[in-house]
Design a protein around this motif. Structure first.
Motif, PDB file in Angstrom:
ATOM      1  N   VAL A 137     -27.673 -10.412  -8.296  1.00 57.01           N
ATOM      2  CA  VAL A 137     -28.736 -10.057  -7.702  1.00 57.01           C
ATOM      3  C   VAL A 137     -29.199  -8.408  -8.165  1.00 57.01           C
ATOM      4  CG1 VAL A 137     -29.542  -9.466  -5.419  1.00 57.01           C
ATOM      5  CG2 VAL A 137     -27.785 -11.148  -5.487  1.00 57.01           C
ATOM      6  N   PRO A 138     -30.527  -8.511  -8.799  1.00 59.41           N
ATOM      7  CA  PRO A 138     -30.761  -6.965  -9.097  1.00 59.41           C
ATOM      8  C   PRO A 138     -30.790  -5.971  -7.937  1.00 59.41           C
ATOM      9  CG  PRO A 138     -32.293  -8.632  -9.796  1.00 59.41           C
ATOM     10  CD  PRO A 138     -31.327  -9.340  -8.692  1.00 59.41           C
ATOM     11  N   LEU A 139     -30.131  -4.852  -8.138  1.00 64.88           N
ATOM     12  CA  LEU A 139     -30.326  -3.932  -7.115  1.00 64.88           C
ATOM     13  C   LEU A 139     -31.938  -3.195  -7.027  1.00 64.88           C
ATOM     14  CD1 LEU A 139     -27.192  -4.139  -7.363  1.00 64.88           C
ATOM     15  CD2 LEU A 139     -27.003  -1.705  -6.966  1.00 64.88           C
ATOM     16  N   ALA A 140     -32.203  -3.083  -5.745  1.00 67.26           N
ATOM     17  CA  ALA A 140     -33.525  -2.205  -5.591  1.00 67.26           C
ATOM     18  C   ALA A 140     -33.223  -0.886  -6.019  1.00 67.26           C
ATOM     19  CB  ALA A 140     -34.121  -2.537  -4.225  1.00 67.26           C
ATOM     20  N   ASP A 141     -32.291  -0.303  -6.100  1.00 65.96           N
ATOM     21  CA  ASP A 141     -32.014   1.064  -6.601  1.00 65.96           C
ATOM     22  C   ASP A 141     -31.578   1.340  -8.039  1.00 65.96           C
ATOM     23  OD1 ASP A 141     -32.120   2.547  -3.701  1.00 65.96           O
ATOM     24  OD2 ASP A 141     -30.896   0.774  -3.180  1.00 65.96           O
ATOM     25  N   LEU A 142     -31.817   2.463  -8.477  1.00 68.97           N
ATOM     26  CA  LEU A 142     -31.333   2.718  -9.470  1.00 68.97           C
ATOM     27  C   LEU A 142     -29.919   3.363  -9.449  1.00 68.97           C
ATOM     28  CD1 LEU A 142     -34.497   4.327 -11.195  1.00 68.97           C
ATOM     29  CD2 LEU A 142     -33.751   2.001 -11.508  1.00 68.97           C
ATOM     30  N   VAL A 143     -28.932   2.966 -10.246  1.00 66.38           N
ATOM     31  CA  VAL A 143     -27.476   3.810 -10.016  1.00 66.38           C
ATOM     32  C   VAL A 143     -26.843   4.330 -11.197  1.00 66.38           C
ATOM     33  CG1 VAL A 143     -27.246   2.031  -8.206  1.00 66.38           C
ATOM     34  CG2 VAL A 143     -26.662   1.338 -10.791  1.00 66.38           C
ATOM     35  N   GLU A 144     -26.194   5.148 -11.038  1.00 68.53           N
ATOM     36  CA  GLU A 144     -25.312   5.709 -12.121  1.00 68.53           C
ATOM     37  C   GLU A 144     -23.806   5.028 -11.924  1.00 68.53           C
ATOM     38  OE1 GLU A 144     -26.031   9.846 -13.379  1.00 68.53           O
ATOM     39  OE2 GLU A 144     -24.094   9.961 -12.191  1.00 68.53           O
ATOM     40  N   ILE A 145     -23.256   4.271 -12.837  1.00 67.19           N
ATOM     41  CA  ILE A 145     -22.069   3.665 -12.712  1.00 67.19           C
ATOM     42  C   ILE A 145     -20.884   4.594 -13.087  1.00 67.19           C
ATOM     43  CG2 ILE A 145     -20.608   1.792 -12.508  1.00 67.19           C
ATOM     44  CD1 ILE A 145     -23.338  -0.031 -13.001  1.00 67.19           C
ATOM     45  N   GLY A 146     -20.325   4.816 -12.140  1.00 63.56           N
ATOM     46  CA  GLY A 146     -19.033   6.007 -12.970  1.00 63.56           C
ATOM     47  C   GLY A 146     -17.890   5.099 -13.410  1.00 63.56           C
ATOM     48  N   PRO A 147     -16.953   5.734 -14.053  1.00 63.30           N
ATOM     49  CA  PRO A 147     -15.896   5.094 -14.769  1.00 63.30           C
ATOM     50  C   PRO A 147     -14.895   4.561 -13.992  1.00 63.30           C
ATOM     51  CG  PRO A 147     -15.738   7.600 -15.023  1.00 63.30           C
ATOM     52  CD  PRO A 147     -17.007   6.955 -14.525  1.00 63.30           C
ATOM     53  N   ASP A 148     -14.860   5.076 -12.854  1.00 60.81           N
ATOM     54  CA  ASP A 148     -13.686   4.479 -11.729  1.00 60.81           C
ATOM     55  C   ASP A 148     -14.580   3.367 -11.072  1.00 60.81           C
ATOM     56  OD1 ASP A 148     -15.868   5.879 -10.615  1.00 60.81           O
ATOM     57  OD2 ASP A 148     -14.560   6.972  -9.355  1.00 60.81           O
ATOM     58  N   GLY A 149     -15.791   2.887 -11.528  1.00 61.12           N
ATOM     59  CA  GLY A 149     -16.626   1.710 -10.798  1.00 61.12           C
ATOM     60  C   GLY A 149     -17.222   1.989  -9.649  1.00 61.12           C
ATOM     61  N   ARG A 150     -17.190   3.452  -9.199  1.00 62.81           N
ATOM     62  CA  ARG A 150     -17.839   3.846  -7.968  1.00 62.81           C
ATOM     63  C   ARG A 150     -19.432   3.824  -8.586  1.00 62.81           C
ATOM     64  NH1 ARG A 150     -15.399   6.501  -3.634  1.00 62.81           N
ATOM     65  NH2 ARG A 150     -16.493   8.268  -3.982  1.00 62.81           N
ATOM     66  N   PHE A 151     -20.462   4.060  -7.725  1.00 66.34           N
ATOM     67  CA  PHE A 151     -21.474   4.180  -8.223  1.00 66.34           C
ATOM     68  C   PHE A 151     -22.306   5.187  -7.355  1.00 66.34           C
ATOM     69  CE2 PHE A 151     -22.014   0.733  -5.245  1.00 66.34           C
ATOM     70  CZ  PHE A 151     -23.168   0.990  -4.738  1.00 66.34           C
ATOM     71  N   ARG A 152     -23.310   5.529  -8.071  1.00 64.42           N
ATOM     72  CA  ARG A 152     -24.286   6.673  -7.116  1.00 64.42           C
ATOM     73  C   ARG A 152     -25.753   6.310  -7.095  1.00 64.42           C
ATOM     74  NH1 ARG A 152     -26.442  12.162  -8.360  1.00 64.42           N
ATOM     75  NH2 ARG A 152     -26.564  11.659 -10.525  1.00 64.42           N
ATOM     76  N   LEU A 153     -26.488   6.646  -6.126  1.00 64.96           N
ATOM     77  CA  LEU A 153     -27.702   6.101  -6.007  1.00 64.96           C
ATOM     78  C   LEU A 153     -28.459   7.125  -6.839  1.00 64.96           C
ATOM     79  CD1 LEU A 153     -28.068   4.420  -2.516  1.00 64.96           C
ATOM     80  CD2 LEU A 153     -27.392   3.321  -4.829  1.00 64.96           C
ATOM     81  N   ILE A 154     -29.613   6.735  -7.753  1.00 65.43           N
ATOM     82  CA  ILE A 154     -30.531   7.960  -8.422  1.00 65.43           C
ATOM     83  C   ILE A 154     -31.985   7.648  -8.199  1.00 65.43           C
ATOM     84  CG2 ILE A 154     -28.510   8.758  -9.821  1.00 65.43           C
ATOM     85  CD1 ILE A 154     -29.913   7.180 -11.997  1.00 65.43           C
ATOM     86  N   GLY A 155     -32.065   6.591  -7.240  1.00 60.63           N
ATOM     87  CA  GLY A 155     -33.607   6.493  -7.130  1.00 60.63           C
ATOM     88  C   GLY A 155     -33.700   4.914  -6.709  1.00 60.63           C
ATOM     89  N   ARG A 156     -35.049   4.630  -6.123  1.00 58.29           N
ATOM     90  CA  ARG A 156     -35.404   3.654  -5.896  1.00 58.29           C
ATOM     91  C   ARG A 156     -35.958   2.755  -7.307  1.00 58.29           C
ATOM     92  NH1 ARG A 156     -34.773   0.251  -1.665  1.00 58.29           N
ATOM     93  NH2 ARG A 156     -36.066  -1.453  -1.119  1.00 58.29           N
ATOM     94  N   ARG A 157     -35.699   1.601  -7.532  1.00 59.72           N
ATOM     95  CA  ARG A 157     -36.335   0.825  -8.704  1.00 59.72           C
ATOM     96  C   ARG A 157     -37.833   0.640  -8.358  1.00 59.72           C
ATOM     97  NH1 ARG A 157     -33.192  -4.311 -11.004  1.00 59.72           N
ATOM     98  NH2 ARG A 157     -33.601  -4.002 -13.204  1.00 59.72           N
ATOM     99  N   GLY A 158     -38.769   1.131  -9.089  1.00 63.60           N
ATOM    100  CA  GLY A 158     -40.065   0.685  -8.960  1.00 63.60           C
ATOM    101  C   GLY A 158     -40.650   2.162  -8.315  1.00 63.60           C
ATOM    102  N   ASP A 159     -39.913   3.227  -7.833  1.00 62.13           N
ATOM    103  CA  ASP A 159     -40.439   4.087  -6.980  1.00 62.13           C
ATOM    104  C   ASP A 159     -40.540   5.384  -7.834  1.00 62.13           C
ATOM    105  OD1 ASP A 159     -37.893   5.873  -4.970  1.00 62.13           O
ATOM    106  OD2 ASP A 159     -38.011   5.343  -7.103  1.00 62.13           O
TER     107      ASP A 159
END
Lengths: 96, 445
Positions: free
Chosen positions: B317-339
């Motif tokens: 399922v594509p995420l609606a948000d843009l993400v930055e995936i860290g080496p530990d598998g945790r992720f950070r939201l950096i914006g909404r796709r298309g916004d």
């Protein structure tokens, strides 16, 4: 004016004016308290309030009249049916 | 594929609380069996019950009959007709609402003596148990089918994540989110079928109702809510919460911190979407990193985009948000796709700008608005609608100037008493357009 054009045909009581003023202030409505038709529905077509407004009004009413609104009141008593109905509910339940 | 049992609870376990009255899993199975015997032969059951226990009986009975539950928190006549038109052979299971399609009225389930027994049953793992609908911050509402295995896997992962899997410490979940919203459905309709916990049947709309439900619940009390309701509950001065879970809209760190201080309870946030369900969580005050649920994986798709691989769902399922995936598998939201917005050759994310705005001192709520012609018209600028009692628009702009590229500084900054958030805390583009068209601008009103 793009409002419904409904004007109050029945005079408001002092408490109705007070409650209307509270609603307009709490919800920042673009109407004057005196322009609210006391018999018109507050939600949907009338004043067009929504469920978040209900939450805001519950907070304002508990602060000003010392009692809490409940979902049961809303369902059974139809307290949001009109300004008049809401005022009657406040008159009956207010504390102090 | 193998069947997965409907219920994974001991018969004597408390599965729900109606006011102060406990309802056991055995009683629930009996109510499910009794209703299942009454249901019409039909492919779809539209579950309109506001009472969470009645909703749960309706869901179980539909499953017992192999029927798909349609989840709609909107109970209006318009919505009922729309869904019945889209899904031929739909009937409703409803309490306290006028129905305009064939309907079964909820009975006094969970009350009085038990007059029958119910048996557990198996459900094919891949069978669609429910269909959720996106509320649509953008675009038209779309349907999202939930196979039974996906619901079960998500419930197990959530139970493990939130410590709801300990039979020795049975919790009560008090949900202020409709049972038919995907987040409310997962946490208050599916979780109690798998995890040793009880749901409170509600209603929990007004603060006093939450207060009473908290008082009626023995043991650990988990409040499942939204940022919007959390704000009202903090203002309403509730107490006796052991854990708070929030979702549906980004939770401001300041509100999370305020709630943690007021209630002495951790405030946890779920990341998810109707199309994929809940997939990650974080404790908001601890930072931006989200930890995926057990069994869920993210697959990077290009620079900032990702898709979620969710157990039980047939496709990523594509995420609606843009993400930055860290080496530990945790992720950070950096914006909404298309916004992403472009101006003067620079790119920014509206969600990112909104986060900057939210962190300004004195700003209670705020949102950036991009006019349709932002890229085409050099004179067009972003606007911002801000709730910040006691602050001026000039002060807001000055604070923004320190952290935002000049081309993205909003003009005008319109101070408003509140934003047009819907009952789930979301702001639709249409409501912002209405705000723009109805507000004459700075200095004019």
């Amino acid at each position: 004016m793009e409002t419904s054009g409904v004007t109050a045909t029945t005079a408001m009581t002092a408490l109705e004016v007070e409650v209307a003023t509270l609603i307009v202030g709490a919800l920042q409505l673009e109407v004057q308290p005196q322009e609210i038709d006391p018999e018109a529905p507050l939600f949907g077509e009338g004043l067009g309030l929504d469920s978040i407004d209900a939450l805001e009004m519950a907070l304002a009413i508990s602060r000003n009249y010392g009692f809490q609104l409940r979902s049961d009141d809303e369902r059974n008593g139809r307290i949001f049916a009109s300004l008049r109905a809401l005022t009657a509910h406040i008159e009956k339940n207010r504390v102090g | 594929m193998a069947d997965i049992p409907f219920l994974d609870r001991a018969p004597g376990d408390v599965l729900a609380r109606r006011g102060t009255v406990p309802v056991t899993a055995g009683r629930y199975l009996a109510d499910v069996a009794a209703l299942a015997a009454q249901l019409p032969e039909a492919p779809y059951a539209l579950n309109l019950c506001a009472d969470r226990y009645l909703a749960l009986v309706g869901f179980g009975a539909a499953l017992a009959r192999g029927q798909v539950t349609l989840l709609s928190a909107d109970r209006s006549a318009h919505r009922q007709r729309e869904l019945a038109g889209r899904y031929a052979g739909t009937y409703a299971i409803a309490d306290g609402v006028e129905t305009v399609i064939p309907a079964i009225a909820a009975g006094a389930w969970g009350e009085g003596p038990m007059t029958n027994a119910g048996a557990n049953f198996g459900i094919p793992a891949e069978r669609v148990a429910a269909i959720g609908f996106t509320s649509g911050s953008t675009g038209e509402p779309a349907a999202h089918a939930k196979p039974w295995a996906a619901l079960v896997a998500a419930a197990r992962a959530a139970a493990a994540r939130f410590g709801l899997d300990d039979p020795a410490a049975q919790a009560t979940v008090i949900g202020t989110v409709p049972a038919q919203h995907m987040y409310g459905f997962e946490t208050t309709m599916v979780l109690p079928l798998r995890a040793p916990m009880a749901i409170h049947s509600g209603p929990h709309f007004y603060p006093v109702e939450v207060v009473e439900a908290l008082a009626a619940a023995p043991g650990r009390r988990v409040l499942v809510t939204t940022p919007l309701q959390m704000r009202a509950l903090v203002a309403g001065g509730i107490s006796g919460v052991d854990t708070v879970i929030s979702a549906t809209a980004p939770l401001a760190v300041s509100l999370a911190a305020e709630a943690e201080a007021a209630w002495g309870a951790p405030v946890l946030e779920i990341y998810g979407a109707t199309e994929m369900g809940s997939i990650a969580s974080r404790r908001t005050v601890e930072g931006e990193g989200w930890t995926l649920y057990d069994g869920v994986a993210l697959r990077a798709e290009g620079a900032d985009a990702a898709a979620a691989l969710v157990p039980g769902l047939p496709e990523p399922v594509p995420l609606a948000d843009l993400v930055e995936i860290g080496p530990d598998g945790r992720f950070r939201l950096i914006g909404r796709r298309g916004d992403m917005v472009k101006r003067g050759g620079k790119r920014a994310s509206l969600a990112g700008l909104n986060r900057v705005l939210a962190e300004i001192e004195g700003v209670e709520d705020g949102v950036f608005f991009a006019p349709e012609d932002l890229e085409a018209n050099p004179a067009a600028r972003l606007a911002a609608y801000v709730v910040a009692p006691g602050r001026t628009s000039g002060e807001i702009v000055a604070a923004l100037r320190e952290r935002v590229e000049a081309v993205f500084l909003p003009r005008p900054v319109v101070l408003v008493e509140r934003l047009p958030r819907n009952e789930l805390g979301k702001i639709t583009r249409r409501s912002l357009e209405a705000l723009r068209d109805g507000v004459p601008g700075e200095g004019a009103g």
